[in-house]
Design a protein around this motif. Structure first.
Motif, PDB file in Angstrom:
ATOM      1  N   VAL A  24      -1.128   8.223  -8.568  1.00 25.58           N
ATOM      2  CA  VAL A  24       0.089   8.834  -8.037  1.00 25.58           C
ATOM      3  C   VAL A  24       1.185   8.730  -9.096  1.00 25.58           C
ATOM      4  O   VAL A  24       1.719   7.645  -9.365  1.00 25.58           O
ATOM      5  N   ASP A  25       1.510   9.871  -9.733  1.00 26.54           N
ATOM      6  CA  ASP A  25       2.575   9.923 -10.730  1.00 26.54           C
ATOM      7  C   ASP A  25       3.788  10.587 -10.097  1.00 26.54           C
ATOM      8  O   ASP A  25       3.718  11.741  -9.658  1.00 26.54           O
ATOM      9  N   GLY A  39      -2.679   2.481   1.478  1.00 29.03           N
ATOM     10  CA  GLY A  39      -3.567   2.010   0.419  1.00 29.03           C
ATOM     11  C   GLY A  39      -2.996   2.052  -0.973  1.00 29.03           C
ATOM     12  O   GLY A  39      -3.689   1.702  -1.940  1.00 29.03           O
ATOM     13  N   VAL A  40      -1.747   2.462  -1.143  1.00 27.05           N
ATOM     14  CA  VAL A  40      -1.164   2.636  -2.484  1.00 27.05           C
ATOM     15  C   VAL A  40      -0.579   1.325  -2.989  1.00 27.05           C
ATOM     16  O   VAL A  40       0.122   0.618  -2.266  1.00 27.05           O
ATOM     17  N   GLU A  41      -0.882   1.008  -4.247  1.00 31.63           N
ATOM     18  CA  GLU A  41      -0.322  -0.174  -4.897  1.00 31.63           C
ATOM     19  C   GLU A  41       0.149   0.198  -6.295  1.00 31.63           C
ATOM     20  O   GLU A  41      -0.306   1.190  -6.882  1.00 31.63           O
ATOM     21  N   SER A  42       1.017  -0.600  -6.833  1.00 35.37           N
ATOM     22  CA  SER A  42       1.507  -0.375  -8.189  1.00 35.37           C
ATOM     23  C   SER A  42       0.438  -0.790  -9.193  1.00 35.37           C
ATOM     24  O   SER A  42      -0.238  -1.813  -9.030  1.00 35.37           O
ATOM     25  N   ASP A  43       0.281   0.022 -10.249  1.00 37.81           N
ATOM     26  CA  ASP A  43      -0.663  -0.290 -11.327  1.00 37.81           C
ATOM     27  C   ASP A  43       0.152  -0.606 -12.580  1.00 37.81           C
ATOM     28  O   ASP A  43       0.621   0.307 -13.276  1.00 37.81           O
ATOM     29  N   LEU A  49       1.389   4.552  -9.606  1.00 39.04           N
ATOM     30  CA  LEU A  49       0.862   4.044  -8.350  1.00 39.04           C
ATOM     31  C   LEU A  49      -0.588   4.485  -8.222  1.00 39.04           C
ATOM     32  O   LEU A  49      -1.005   5.484  -8.813  1.00 39.04           O
ATOM     33  N   ARG A  50      -1.346   3.744  -7.436  1.00 35.29           N
ATOM     34  CA  ARG A  50      -2.770   4.059  -7.339  1.00 35.29           C
ATOM     35  C   ARG A  50      -3.295   3.666  -5.967  1.00 35.29           C
ATOM     36  O   ARG A  50      -2.856   2.674  -5.377  1.00 35.29           O
ATOM     37  N   ALA A  51      -4.276   4.457  -5.458  1.00 32.01           N
ATOM     38  CA  ALA A  51      -4.910   4.162  -4.172  1.00 32.01           C
ATOM     39  C   ALA A  51      -6.413   4.359  -4.301  1.00 32.01           C
ATOM     40  O   ALA A  51      -6.870   5.143  -5.152  1.00 32.01           O
TER      41      ALA A  51
END
Length: 462
Positions: A24-25, A39-43, A49-51
């Motif tokens: 997720v950009d 389900g999204v967390e910071s990478d 962001l990423r899920a």
């Protein structure tokens, strides 16, 4: 925003697929709250962001619900012509398909063996009109599904497993192959079909569903619930049970009428002595150790202790000896002979829990045997001859319970088995296919050794 346009400004978010995840950009002014997205967390490695990929549809819908302008580049789907399965669905099959469609093309169908789950799935593939991956637990089912897809739809069908690795818009794969290829294929399909979906509850297999972004998901099974509770994880990955029927709902009209006959047999004096001695050793230890076997964890505790405690190991071995005596009682073979004579000329499947007993039965009654040791080509040959009527009987150790296309039979005989309700339902399903009972009634016999732990096992599976 155009002059005079009353709509508020929106911010752009881009979704892409990357190694089993949805990246997720967000634009600098997007103000995307990761905690508000499923389900999204910071990478921290990429500053994005990423899920997990299986959350793709939920993330996309959550962003759009919040008024975000989403650039969606997750799926890379091949072109697929319009599809038609050509099947006329029965009323309950149409209801099952409609229930799946009504749940946003997500969910599990729990229907008896022989009820036509494959036909419903083919109709779902046609209705979805999107590249589809069918995931199956065995090579036998891989070949069966490949035949069904190839004969139903006039498009190439890929295959992952059984020595072949080809990918097409319609592809069938084993669970193992789908797991190994998930990272590079996770964006290539819009629909996942999981046959025998309860297998997805296994911890390793769950990643097959997690790593694919396919928004549409269909699970097929005769028995959804798992004793370990892992069906709850399956529901999260595929969707809940949206339609279910049991054999009684379809018996008579769509499946054969049936009856289950329990036949009790007695141990010989010598067998009784061996059984009581072994069972006594086992029970003495578990009583002293305070193990109650009210849950699977109690048995795991006994296995764990057996690694360091010689008495625990002896108790386990004694339990196995007692089990072998009660499940392989000589009286069962005598009763089997009477049942086979009673149903002379009918198609009969004999189920056991032990390979050694399969071979004893095969040799004594001249019945073709199928075990885990039977090669794939020999198994296909035996089942082919059973289907065409050259063989009227087969005996098997567990391997025909699921994952194999078994021809119609009208009589099933359970000589031994576990307390699993799933195993019992699968075995019952082998004699319930449409027309299996002919003009009469299909019969499933349970042979149970009297005054042994097998009585408790039989109660659990029923």
């Amino acid at each position: 925003m155009r002059r005079g346009d009353p709509r508020p400004a929106v911010s752009s978010v881009t979704l892409t697929y990357e190694d089993g995840t949805v990246r997720v950009d967000a634009a600098a002014d997007a103000d995307v709250d990761a905690a508000a997205l499923p389900g999204v967390e910071s990478d921290p490695r990429t500053g994005t962001l990423r899920a997990p990929a299986h959350r793709y549809r939920e993330v996309r819908e959550a962003l759009r619900d919040r008024g975000r302008d989403v650039t969606d580049s997750v799926l890379d789907l091949a072109d697929l012509p319009p599809l038609s399965s050509g099947y006329v669905l029965r009323d309950y099959q149409r209801e099952a398909l409609d229930a799946w469609e009504g749940n946003g093309r997500r969910g599990v169908l729990e229907l008896p063996t022989g009820s036509g789950k494959t036909v419903i799935a083919l109709a779902a593939v046609a209705a979805a009109g999107t590249p589809t991956l069918v995931v199956v637990p065995t090579v036998d089912l891989l070949e069966q599904w490949h035949r069904e897809l190839s004969s139903t739809f006039d498009v190439p069908v890929g295959r992952l497993g059984g020595g072949e690795q080809t990918v097409e818009a319609l592809t069938v794969s084993t669970y193992d192959s789908a797991y190994l290829r998930a990272d590079d294929l996770g964006d290539r399909f819009g629909l996942l079909v999981f046959d025998e979906v309860h297998h997805l509850g296994g911890e390793g297999y769950r990643d097959v569903a997690r790593l694919f972004a396919a928004p549409a998901r269909l699970g097929l099974t005769a028995t959804f619930e798992r004793p370990d509770g892992a069906h709850e994880a399956v529901a999260d990955l595929v969707g809940p049970v949206v339609y279910d029927l049991d054999p009684d709902d379809l018996a008579g009209e769509h499946l054969a009428d049936y009856e289950v006959r329990r036949v009790e047999v007695e141990l010989t004096d010598e067998e009784r002595e061996r059984y009581e001695e072994a069972q006594g050793t086992f029970l003495e230890y578990v009583r002293e150790a305070g193990i109650t076997f009210r849950s699977g964890s109690d048995y795991r505790e006994l296995v764990k202790r057996s690694g360091t405690d010689p008495r625990a190991r002896e108790a386990l071995l004694a339990k196995q000896r007692a089990r072998e005596v009660m499940m392989n009682a000589d009286a069962k073979l005598a009763e089997l002979a009477r049942i086979l004579d009673r149903h002379r000329g009918e198609r009969v499947i004999v189920f056991t829990a032990h390979t050694d007993l399969v071979y004893r039965i095969s040799e004594r009654f001249l019945i073709p045997a199928i075990t885990a040791e039977t090669g794939a080509s020999e198994r296909r040959e035996v089942l082919s001859r059973f289907r065409e009527g050259s063989y009227s009987r087969v005996v098997a150790a567990n391997v025909l319970d699921e994952g194999v296309d078994v021809p119609e039979a009208s009589v099933g005989i359970i000589l031994s088995g576990s307390g699993s309700e799933r195993e019992f339902t699968q075995r019952l399903g082998r004699i319930l296919r449409p027309g299996a009972g002919g003009a009469g009634t299909a019969v499933l016999y349970e042979l149970v050794t009297n005054e042994t732990a097998e009585e408790r096992v039989a109660r659990r599976r029923r």
